[in-house]
Every structure is written in C-alpha cells, then in structure tokens.
Design a protein around this motif. Structure first.
Motif, PDB file in Angstrom:
ATOM      1  N   GLN A   1      25.290  10.904  50.845  1.00  0.00           N
ATOM      2  CA  GLN A   1      24.281  10.128  50.128  1.00  0.00           C
ATOM      3  C   GLN A   1      24.222   8.696  50.643  1.00  0.00           C
ATOM      4  O   GLN A   1      23.161   8.113  50.776  1.00  0.00           O
ATOM      5  CB  GLN A   1      24.584  10.094  48.622  1.00  0.00           C
TER       6      GLN A   1
ATOM      7  N   GLN B   1      22.573   8.453  54.007  1.00  0.00           N
ATOM      8  CA  GLN B   1      21.122   8.529  53.887  1.00  0.00           C
ATOM      9  C   GLN B   1      20.539   7.197  53.455  1.00  0.00           C
ATOM     10  O   GLN B   1      19.488   6.810  53.919  1.00  0.00           O
ATOM     11  CB  GLN B   1      20.776   9.593  52.840  1.00  0.00           C
ATOM     12  N   GLU B   2      21.254   6.555  52.558  1.00  0.00           N
ATOM     13  CA  GLU B   2      20.755   5.286  52.034  1.00  0.00           C
ATOM     14  C   GLU B   2      20.718   4.220  53.125  1.00  0.00           C
ATOM     15  O   GLU B   2      19.770   3.480  53.234  1.00  0.00           O
ATOM     16  CB  GLU B   2      21.663   4.793  50.897  1.00  0.00           C
TER      17      GLU B   2
ATOM     18  N   HIS C   1       6.445  18.509  43.043  1.00  0.00           N
ATOM     19  CA  HIS C   1       6.496  17.586  44.156  1.00  0.00           C
ATOM     20  C   HIS C   1       7.967  17.380  44.524  1.00  0.00           C
ATOM     21  O   HIS C   1       8.773  17.034  43.664  1.00  0.00           O
ATOM     22  CB  HIS C   1       5.867  16.267  43.730  1.00  0.00           C
TER      23      HIS C   1
ATOM     24  N   GLY D   1      22.900   3.544  45.068  1.00  0.00           N
ATOM     25  CA  GLY D   1      21.691   4.353  45.013  1.00  0.00           C
ATOM     26  C   GLY D   1      21.681   5.307  43.845  1.00  0.00           C
ATOM     27  O   GLY D   1      20.959   6.295  43.836  1.00  0.00           O
TER      28      GLY D   1
ATOM     29  N   ASP E   1      15.517   5.273  38.334  1.00  0.00           N
ATOM     30  CA  ASP E   1      14.089   5.352  38.059  1.00  0.00           C
ATOM     31  C   ASP E   1      13.844   6.363  36.938  1.00  0.00           C
ATOM     32  O   ASP E   1      14.048   7.567  37.122  1.00  0.00           O
ATOM     33  CB  ASP E   1      13.367   5.783  39.343  1.00  0.00           C
TER      34      ASP E   1
ATOM     35  N   PRO F   1      19.494  10.680  45.466  1.00  0.00           N
ATOM     36  CA  PRO F   1      20.923  10.580  45.763  1.00  0.00           C
ATOM     37  C   PRO F   1      21.723  10.446  44.469  1.00  0.00           C
ATOM     38  O   PRO F   1      21.311   9.724  43.558  1.00  0.00           O
ATOM     39  CB  PRO F   1      21.028   9.306  46.600  1.00  0.00           C
ATOM     40  N   TYR F   2      22.811  11.166  44.398  1.00  0.00           N
ATOM     41  CA  TYR F   2      23.698  11.177  43.225  1.00  0.00           C
ATOM     42  C   TYR F   2      23.008  11.749  41.980  1.00  0.00           C
ATOM     43  O   TYR F   2      23.500  11.579  40.877  1.00  0.00           O
ATOM     44  CB  TYR F   2      24.248   9.784  42.923  1.00  0.00           C
TER      45      TYR F   2
ATOM     46  N   GLU G   1       5.426  17.862  51.846  1.00  0.00           N
ATOM     47  CA  GLU G   1       4.705  17.122  50.809  1.00  0.00           C
ATOM     48  C   GLU G   1       3.204  17.178  51.052  1.00  0.00           C
ATOM     49  O   GLU G   1       2.431  17.422  50.133  1.00  0.00           O
ATOM     50  CB  GLU G   1       5.155  15.656  50.786  1.00  0.00           C
TER      51      GLU G   1
ATOM     52  N   GLU H   1      19.632  16.062  47.181  1.00  0.00           N
ATOM     53  CA  GLU H   1      20.159  14.737  47.498  1.00  0.00           C
ATOM     54  C   GLU H   1      19.805  14.332  48.927  1.00  0.00           C
ATOM     55  O   GLU H   1      20.111  13.233  49.359  1.00  0.00           O
ATOM     56  CB  GLU H   1      21.671  14.701  47.261  1.00  0.00           C
ATOM     57  N   ASP H   2      19.194  15.243  49.698  1.00  0.00           N
ATOM     58  CA  ASP H   2      18.659  14.850  51.004  1.00  0.00           C
ATOM     59  C   ASP H   2      17.383  15.653  51.271  1.00  0.00           C
ATOM     60  O   ASP H   2      17.015  16.542  50.494  1.00  0.00           O
ATOM     61  CB  ASP H   2      19.700  15.023  52.123  1.00  0.00           C
ATOM     62  N   ASP H   3      16.715  15.344  52.380  1.00  0.00           N
ATOM     63  CA  ASP H   3      15.419  15.954  52.684  1.00  0.00           C
ATOM     64  C   ASP H   3      15.493  17.476  52.777  1.00  0.00           C
ATOM     65  O   ASP H   3      14.604  18.183  52.307  1.00  0.00           O
ATOM     66  CB  ASP H   3      14.877  15.394  53.998  1.00  0.00           C
TER      67      ASP H   3
ATOM     68  N   VAL I   1      13.851  13.400  46.466  1.00  0.00           N
ATOM     69  CA  VAL I   1      15.240  13.247  46.867  1.00  0.00           C
ATOM     70  C   VAL I   1      15.870  12.248  45.920  1.00  0.00           C
ATOM     71  O   VAL I   1      15.336  11.152  45.728  1.00  0.00           O
ATOM     72  CB  VAL I   1      15.340  12.753  48.326  1.00  0.00           C
TER      73      VAL I   1
ATOM     74  N   GLN J   1      11.763   9.373  37.583  1.00  0.00           N
ATOM     75  CA  GLN J   1      12.402  10.440  38.347  1.00  0.00           C
ATOM     76  C   GLN J   1      13.415  11.199  37.508  1.00  0.00           C
ATOM     77  O   GLN J   1      13.478  12.417  37.562  1.00  0.00           O
ATOM     78  CB  GLN J   1      13.096   9.830  39.564  1.00  0.00           C
TER      79      GLN J   1
END
Lengths: 135, 382
Positions: free
Chosen positions: A116, A119-120, B301, B50, B54, B306-307, B217, B131-133, B304, B57
């Motif tokens: 993670q 990626q950040e 939709h 990170g 939000d 993270p965490y 997307e 957590e990733d693409d 990603v 989200q």
C-alpha cells in the motif's frame, strides 16, 4: 470537593437501600445534545491550519459527554471513594495497552515495506484524483 | 471507611450492594475490552499512510451516526427517568419509560442496519476491498461474473452447473425466420449471450494484463448497454488502419442501432479504440439491448482504497461489538418488562444495573461516534 454535595445523600444512602439524589436529568440530557451538536458543527468546520485544534476540541467534547454520563447518569458523583478503587486500575491498564500498542504499528523505526505504501509513494497526485471521484 | 465503621459492623468493605459492585467490576473489564479496539484503531489509523478518510468512499454516514448518537442519549435519559420512577415506587411510569427505551434501542439497531447495508452493498467489507489496481479490476470481473451467472439462473432455473445451463441456453436460441420479429424470449437469450461474451472478454483481457484500471473504468462508463459483438471468420472485419480483425465489440449509438436493424452497413467505434466498418453480412454474435438486460448498473465503479480492509475490520469489530452490547442491554430491559405489573421494588437493583450497563453502551458510542465518523473527515485534509 465532591464530598460536599454527596454528604447529605450519604446519610440517605444508609437510611434507605437505594438513595435517589435529585439531579435535573433533563438538563443533563440537553447538555449532551448540545455537545453532540457541537461535534457535528466542528465536523463542518474546514480549516487546514486549525485541524489539530479541531481534533482536540472534538475529543474534548466526547470526554465532556462521557463525564456527564458517568457523573450524573451513572451516579458516580454520589458514590463513595470505592469508585476510584474500581476505575483507576482499569484506566491505567487501558492507557497502558494503548502505549504498548503504539510502537508496534504507529512508529516506523524501519523503512515501511508494504504494497500500500509503495503504491502511495509514486502516486503523489493520486489523492487529488481521489478527490474528483469522491464528489 | 470511616463512614462504615460507625454504622455497621456486619457489612464490611465497599458500602454498596454486591450486585452493583459486580456490575461496576464488570464494567471495568468492559472499559478495557473496548479500549483495546479503540486503541488498535487509533494506532492503525496513524500507522497507515493513506488510511481511508474519504467518507464518500468508506460510506460512513455522518448524519446516521449523529442521529444514532442522539437516539442513545435520549434512551439513556429515559433509563434514568425509569430508574428514578422505580425509586419513587411509580412502577407504571418506570414501565412506560422502559418501553420507550426499548423502542429507541430498536431505532438505533435499525439505523445501524441501514448503515451496514450501505457497506455491504458497496463491498466495504474486510477482505473485499481492492488495495491496488489489479485487485480493483479483479473486483469488476467478479461482480460481472456474479451478475451474469445470476441472470443465467433466472433464465434457466435449476441446479445445473453454469456451463451446463449455458449449453441449455444456446440450444434454445433459434435463428429468427425471415420477415418475423424476434420474440422477447429470444431477445433475452441473445442479450445474455452478449453479456456473457463481454464478461469472457473482460476476464481474458484482465487476466492477460492487457487492461489498466483506467481502461476498465472507461469501459464501465461507456456502459455495456447496446453493446454489439461481432465475431466472424468471413467476411473479415477491417479496422480503419487496414488491420484485419476477427472479433470486435463496441457500444452502439441510436443511429447505428437503426442501421443494424435495417441491415445496412455502419462504422463502429470499438471498445479497443479502432473504428471498424460492419457489413450486414458480418456475423453478429450478440447485441445487448439495454432494455432487455442491463447488468451494467450493477457493477460498481472500481475503486482503490489502501488499507481499506484494515479499516473495514476495525469498523465492523467496533460497531458490531457495540451492537451486541445494545442487544444485551435490550435483553435486560425485556426481562424487566416481562414482569409486567409484577414489577416492584425487588427489581430496583436489577433496574439500576441494567441502567448502568445501558449508560456504558451509550458511553462507548460517545467515543465511537467522533472516532469513526468525525475525525477521519477532519484528517482528510492531510
């Protein structure tokens, strides 16, 4: 100082099994509502520079609410000193637990090597892009 | 100690009822129980660069949390009034306020259920968050697989395996007779085939590492409605740059749909980007008409976070354990209410303990509300 208002009730407590000190519970309820309102208002208040002040205020409001509930709703104000015997050890242990957890996760004394974070790192403008999606 | 010394020599130790002492000792352990969760959450929050903050989200609903805070505060007030009424031997009033407390507890759980539903609907669940693409693209493929298979189940009911059902569906498709309109049933079957085709294409391309998250997307944004899939050996499809293609899929505009229906040639902007001219004698394997089956809107939709999984674990751990405590409190109140008119002063210790427990439940929420709902939004500005 908490002994003073407790003193007349202490007598009653011994006379009857269950004493009911007179508290204006409705006023406490209103105070709790006001506190909730304040924390929601603080959430709407957006300021980059005052962020930590707001965080501090939000937590302070929560602590104030907790004190209201403990003191009046849970009658701790009218209880004897036994409350400290029971609550102090748990409080110390609870704080101790947090302190014990901190170095495990929050303090990075090594280079973080988790996907993670990888990626950040290169995607510095990524949070900005996230903004766009959020709205 | 000085107080007890003078009044009684029989009752030693702490001058409160054993039941109450027991409850307070128990609440002491409960404080540590919840501090462990809250502490872990705070430490994870600050230890994870990170961390999702939000609220759009994470689907954290501040209004719902705020209302629930109010609901619990009001219920705490009602409990205190009920307890006071018991002390004044007004048991009818006590019952009335206990019933109102119960009602508020149900409201709390109802709002909590609504919030949980939002999380489940958007897959904000431990272990489900990308957590990733690549995980995000995988999630789209999984969502599409679920939608396609569910649609197949509704078309071909039964317990057969998906590939068996698909074979059964293929057998049901017949070429429409010349001059006859395709039946609604046939249209549905073809539409499903189209979706399945699109799904297989997406799965192949994602697993073959041919797509970026942005591609996926875009494909979702253009939508799969009115997607045409042309798959042919002869005559060969030609892209605008002259390349020969055997398979192409693209989204139809209204004018193109008209052309397709009128069996006239038209150009198609393929999902892959090239412009392809489609002749009436090209073999159209599927057209997905939006009005027949629209699975596109079901596929979320991709995002990603993270965490996100750690966040979801913390959220559900704290709120679910809190909800369990609400249920236990409700059981205690139900016990009191079940006494009906037999509720008398012998129940006042029970009432007091139930009240203490309920206030503790309120107390926990007083901390969970700012920590889960308000502070993440404030930290978002980082």
């Amino acid at each position: 100082m908490s002994h003073e208002p407790a003193a007349p009730n202490a007598v009653a407590a011994h006379a009857g099994h269950d004493a009911h000190p007179h508290v204006n519970y409705f006023a406490i309820f209103i105070a709790l509502c006001v506190c909730t309102g304040i924390s929601i208002l603080l959430d709407l208040f957006e300021s980059q520079s005052l962020r930590w002040v707001i965080v501090f205020l939000v937590i302070s409001v929560a602590v104030a609410k907790a004190m209201f509930v403990l003191t009046y709703f849970m009658h701790l104000k009218f209880e004897g000193n036994w409350k400290f015997i029971i609550l102090l050890p748990t409080t110390i242990l609870a704080i101790g637990l947090m302190v014990a957890l901190t170095p495990d996760i929050a303090l990075h004394y090594y280079t973080p090597d988790v996907p993670q974070v990888h990626q950040e790192a290169p995607a510095a403008p990524a949070p900005a892009a996230d903004h766009g999606h959020g709205h | 100690m000085a107080q007890t010394h003078g009044t009684t020599s029989v009752k030693m130790g702490i001058p409160i009822s054993r039941a109450k002492l027991g409850m307070w000792l128990f609440l002491g352990t409960e404080i540590m129980f919840f501090t462990a969760f809250i502490g872990t959450y705070i430490v994870c929050f600050f230890g994870s660069p990170g961390w999702p903050t939000d609220t759009h989200q994470t689907h954290i609903n501040i209004a719902a949390g705020g209302i629930n805070t109010f609901v619990l505060i009001l219920s705490s007030y009602f409990v205190v009034v009920a307890h006071e009424a018991m002390g004044l031997r007004d048991f009818a009033k006590a019952r009335k306020f206990l019933i109102m407390t119960m009602a508020l507890a149900f409201v709390f759980l109802g709002i909590k259920t609504y919030e949980y539903k939002g999380k489940f609907d958007h897959n904000i669940l431990p272990g489900k968050i990308a957590e990733d693409d690549f995980q995000a693209m995988d999630n789209v493929v999984k969502a599409m697989k679920t939608a396609v298979e569910r649609e197949l189940d509704s078309l071909i009911p039964g317990t057969e395996k998906p590939y068996e059902k698909q074979a059964a569906l293929n057998l049901k498709i017949t070429e429409p007779k010349a001059g006859e309109a395709e039946s609604a049933e046939q249209r549905t079957y073809r539409a499903w085939q189209g979706w399945n085709e699109e799904f297989n294409r997406l799965r192949t391309e994602v697993s073959g590492n041919k797509l970026t998250l942005k591609d996926v997307e875009e494909r979702l944004e253009t939508g799969y409605a009115h997607t045409i899939i042309v798959d042919t050996k002869a005559p060969v499809l030609k892209a605008a740059d002259g390349r020969e293609l055997t398979h192409v899929a693209g989204t139809l505009e209204d004018s193109q749909i008209e052309a397709y229906k009128a069996k006239q040639p038209f150009t198609l902007k393929a999902h892959t980007g090239e412009t392809v001219s489609i002749a009436p004698d090209n073999l159209v394997t599927a057209v997905i008409p939006a009005e027949v089956i629209d699975l596109g809107h079901e596929i979320h939709h991709p995002f990603v976070m993270p965490y996100g999984n750690l966040f979801a674990s913390c959220y559900f751990l704290m709120t679910a354990f809190h909800a369990i405590h609400v249920l236990v409190g409700m059981t205690m109140f139900a016990w009191l209410l079940m006494q009906g008119s037999a509720l008398n002063e012998t129940w006042s210790d029970f009432m007091e303990n139930a009240g203490l427990y309920w206030h503790f439940v309120d107390l926990v929420w007083i901390f969970l509300f700012p920590l889960l709902y308000i502070l993440p939004g404030l930290m978002r500005a980082v």
